[in-house]
Design a protein around this motif. Structure first.
Motif, PDB file in Angstrom:
ATOM      1  N   LYS A  73       1.112  -1.069   0.098  1.00 22.58           N
ATOM      2  CA  LYS A  73      -0.111  -0.238   0.187  1.00 22.58           C
ATOM      3  C   LYS A  73       0.863   1.620   0.311  1.00 22.58           C
ATOM      4  CE  LYS A  73      -0.900   2.000   4.056  1.00 22.58           C
ATOM      5  NZ  LYS A  73      -1.600   2.057   4.704  1.00 22.58           N
ATOM      6  N   TYR A  84      -6.913  -0.236  -5.246  1.00 20.37           N
ATOM      7  CA  TYR A  84      -6.581  -0.980  -5.630  1.00 20.37           C
ATOM      8  C   TYR A  84      -7.527  -2.140  -6.227  1.00 20.37           C
ATOM      9  CZ  TYR A  84      -9.115  -3.581  -1.490  1.00 20.37           C
ATOM     10  OH  TYR A  84     -10.031  -3.670  -0.904  1.00 20.37           O
ATOM     11  N   LEU A 164      -3.713  -0.038  -8.106  1.00 19.94           N
ATOM     12  CA  LEU A 164      -2.373  -0.956  -7.591  1.00 19.94           C
ATOM     13  C   LEU A 164      -2.917  -2.271  -7.841  1.00 19.94           C
ATOM     14  CD1 LEU A 164       0.138  -2.487  -6.003  1.00 19.94           C
ATOM     15  CD2 LEU A 164      -1.809  -2.412  -3.891  1.00 19.94           C
TER      16      LEU A 164
END
Length: 720
Positions: A73, A84, A164
């Protein structure tokens, strides 16, 4: 004409990239949470634990997840990420992703960035909204994504932010695979287990994981988006349902490896730059054989990572093409009459300690370990030829296989002169010599002599040995490489299991008996399975006749091939090595048959609509013009013939009749069995589509160019 004007007046919409300040080597993997990043950001013990899972296949320690998640993170946020996404590969063959924000309200009017180990390990997308082949009913929605620690997370950039991305497996609430990745990982595990037994026989007991490796070559077409959006068939089907052969095609062989057009090269450079950031090891780019066709190819990686990277490559090709005003076509045969696009999957296996296990060395007759592994592959391909044909079967690939450098539907192995010479000796009893590499002298003093390979290459072979790997050339350009890799890994695992068991029984731990047992086994395998070896012209009628006498299958269409997924030996194969349960395999069979039906159905309905609303009106408009001209000439007393009008009238009638026949073929059938439905599409609908196209393409050669409603092949393939 408006489309042509837009294409010829194209100007880049964004400034050139700054490719000087940041060299490519600094860009490579800059957006990847790889080993180097983990080593910097994770405590030493945690890093070692994760690394052990990646490199040896050891089970992941759940206790490390929270620490890895926190480090991941922080790294992602430092790269601008706000969300994400668990990225997975459902049985659509495409990429899916579910995005969640890092931000969580703190109850005091602010928010915290949080990402826990449980969020890293597991996500929960809908398990019934993707194809499941009956595994999940509509009301049974729960499915899970599971972090694949062996495939590194990465940052996906967007002009307005970054995300992400975490590669994951996708399974149902009952634990059954609903995706492409899970069976790949299972098959790699099976291959490693059996390969270790073989290596142990040769005294290699370090335990370094043996992994399948892959390097898929991606072929694709580029067309200008102005042409693309003027073709409903390209938009909806990915291929042209109509289109007359242009005056010039690929017969001059002037496009292959030719100078890359400036606009296309700019696109390629940006594609590579984006893929470098994601750690995709792109190595090669060039013009392919057909006009408007190109290729991009990486170097080898572990098979599961190569699968993930291949999906990223296809996404990146499409996304960057839009930026340059083009559309990237991954369909296997977007244009009739020129080469189609494949995805040649170069496959091998190796370990960190032993290197590439399919490298024969300079004297393969002395390389007993290689000969055993190669023989195991020969046995596997021969025994499971139907399965290998089935995993490359699709409505789109059916248009490609069998011509224009695409391999035929008959699965055979090309070994080349050197290995064929060695295995011919083995067949007779024992191998004592290998054909040496020669030297190529061109006859020009300033050009140095070159080492010459021991054999030529064969462009018509579906499964060819190319130096230190096998190239599975039958895979289609639009397909995920997961299915072919699952099949290859599993059938080779079964073959290695067979070989290891025979040798273990024969030697009973006495290494002195290995050579004799190995010679006997190799001779047996090549005598029983050598029929699959063929080094000649795979297109020739003689080969098709010979293949039949050898007992090789010729599964020309998808409806011929897919039933092999449901044979008893294939079911037993996947069950035995815990790759796919019988229920999981049946679900895939059902999905692939259904996808075939849907694909042809969409194309056929689209063809009816385009015929009636675009081509027929244009033809009638031209017919009216000709008729009016005839009337006017008659009024002023000219003697004339009506040959062109007669031909147009004949073709217009033909278009009406064939379109009506196709429409009836689509609506006038009802089958309870899915395979029967697929066979109807193959045996009735596709021929009806071909009849419509034949008439329409002939009309294109008569109707005035300013009236014809579709961009032509000549325009799409040659105007850049």
């Amino acid at each position: 004409m408006a489309a042509i004007s837009a294409v010829t007046n194209y100007r880049a919409s964004s400034p050139p990239m700054n490719f000087i300040d940041t060299p490519s080597q600094e860009l490579f993997a800059s957006n990847v949470f790889n080993k180097a990043v983990m080593k910097k950001r994770l405590p030493k013990a945690i890093f070692k634990s994760v690394l052990k899972t990646i490199e040896t296949g050891m089970k992941l320690d759940p206790a490390v997840a929270d620490i890895v998640a926190s480090a991941m993170k922080d790294w992602a946020i430092s790269k601008g990420a706000t969300h994400y996404a668990h990225v997975f590969f459902p049985l659509t063959g495409l990429t899916a992703e579910k995005h969640d924000s890092f931000l969580t309200p703190d109850g005091e009017g602010s928010a915290l960035a949080e990402f826990s180990g449980s969020q890293l390990i597991q996500g929960e997308p809908d398990g019934s909204s993707f194809p499941s082949g009956g595994i999940r009913a509509t009301f049974e929605a729960r499915g899970y994504t599971i972090w694949d620690v062996t495939s590194p997370a990465y940052i996906l950039e967007n002009p307005n932010g970054t995300t992400l991305c975490i590669p994951t497996a996708f399974v149902s609430w009952t634990g059954e695979a609903l995706d492409k990745k899970t069976p790949v990982l299972r098959s790699m595990q099976a291959l490693n287990k059996q390969a270790q037994r073989i290596l142990k026989l040769f005294g290699h007991t370090d335990g370094a994981m043996v992994s399948a490796t892959a390097g898929p070559e991606q072929e694709y077409f580029l067309v200008d988006r102005n042409f693309f959006f003027a073709r409903p068939d390209l938009i909806n089907a990915g291929r042209t349902l109509f289109g007359a052969k242009p005056p010039k095609g690929q017969e001059f062989e002037d496009h292959y490896f030719g100078a890359i057009p400036e606009r296309v090269l700019a696109f390629m450079l940006e594609v590579e730059r984006e893929l470098f950031k994601l750690g995709v090891p792109i190595k090669t780019r060039h013009n392919e054989v057909a006009p408007g066709q190109y290729e991009i190819a990486p170097i080898f990686e572990f098979a599961n990572l190569a699968t993930d990277h291949q999906q990223l490559t296809m996404i990146t090709l499409r996304r960057v093409a839009e930026k340059y005003g083009m559309a990237c076509l991954n369909h296997e045969k977007p244009f009739a009459g020129v080469n189609g696009s494949g995805k040649h999957v170069n496959w091998s296996m190796g370990s960190s300690s032993r290197g590439n296990l399919l490298d024969p060395g300079d004297t393969p007759h002395d390389n007993a370990q290689f000969l055993l592994l190669c023989a195991a592959v020969i046995r596997a391909v021969h025994k499971y030829q139907g399965l290998l044909r089935a995993v490359v079967a699709s409505a789109s690939n059916d248009h490609r296989l069998g011509a224009n450098e695409a391999p035929p539907a008959i699965i055979s192995i090309f070994l080349g002169d050197q290995l064929t010479h060695v295995f011919d000796q083995i067949k007779a009893g024992a191998a004592n010599t290998s054909l040496p590499k020669g030297t190529l002298t061109v006859g020009v003093d300033v050009l140095p002599p070159l080492p010459k390979d021991t054999g030529d290459r064969n462009r018509t072979s579906p499964f060819a040995f190319t130096g230190n790997r096998f190239e599975f050339r039958a895979v289609g350009a639009s397909q995920s490489i997961a299915g072919p890799l699952v099949a290859l890994n599993t059938i080779v695992a079964e073959s290695l299991d067979y070989c290891a068991t025979r040798l273990e029984e024969a030697t009973k731990g006495d290494t002195k008996k290995l050579n004799e047992a190995l010679q006997k086994l190799l001779t047996q395998i090549i005598n029983e399975h050598g029929a699959v070896i063929f080094n000649g012209n795979g297109y020739s009628e003689e080969w098709h006749a010979e293949a039949k006498t050898r007992g090789l299958l010729n599964l020309k269409t998808t409806t011929d091939a897919l039933p092999y997924l449901q044979t008893d030996d294939v079911k037993a194969l996947f069950e035995k090595y815990n790759v796919l349960s019988e229920r999981e395999l049946k679900s895939r069979y059902d999905i692939y048959v259904e996808q075939y039906c849907k694909s042809v159905n969409v194309e056929a309905r689209l063809m009816v609509r385009m015929s009636r609303t675009m081509i027929f009106p244009a033809a009638v408009r031209y017919q009216n013009q000709l008729a009016a001209t005839c009337v006017n000439l008659k009024l002023v007393g000219y003697t004339f013939d009506t040959n062109t009008l007669d031909k147009i009238t004949e073709l217009v009638k033909g278009l009406q009749d064939t379109t009506a026949t196709l429409d009836k073929a689509l609506s006038g059938h009802h089958f309870d069995d899915l395979l029967a439905e697929a066979k109807h599409f193959n045996e009735t609908v596709l021929p009806a589509m071909a009849a419509v196209r034949k008439v329409a393409d002939e009309l294109e050669g008569y109707v005035a160019d300013d009236i014809w409603p579709l961009p032509t092949y000549q325009e799409m393939l040659f105007i850049k």
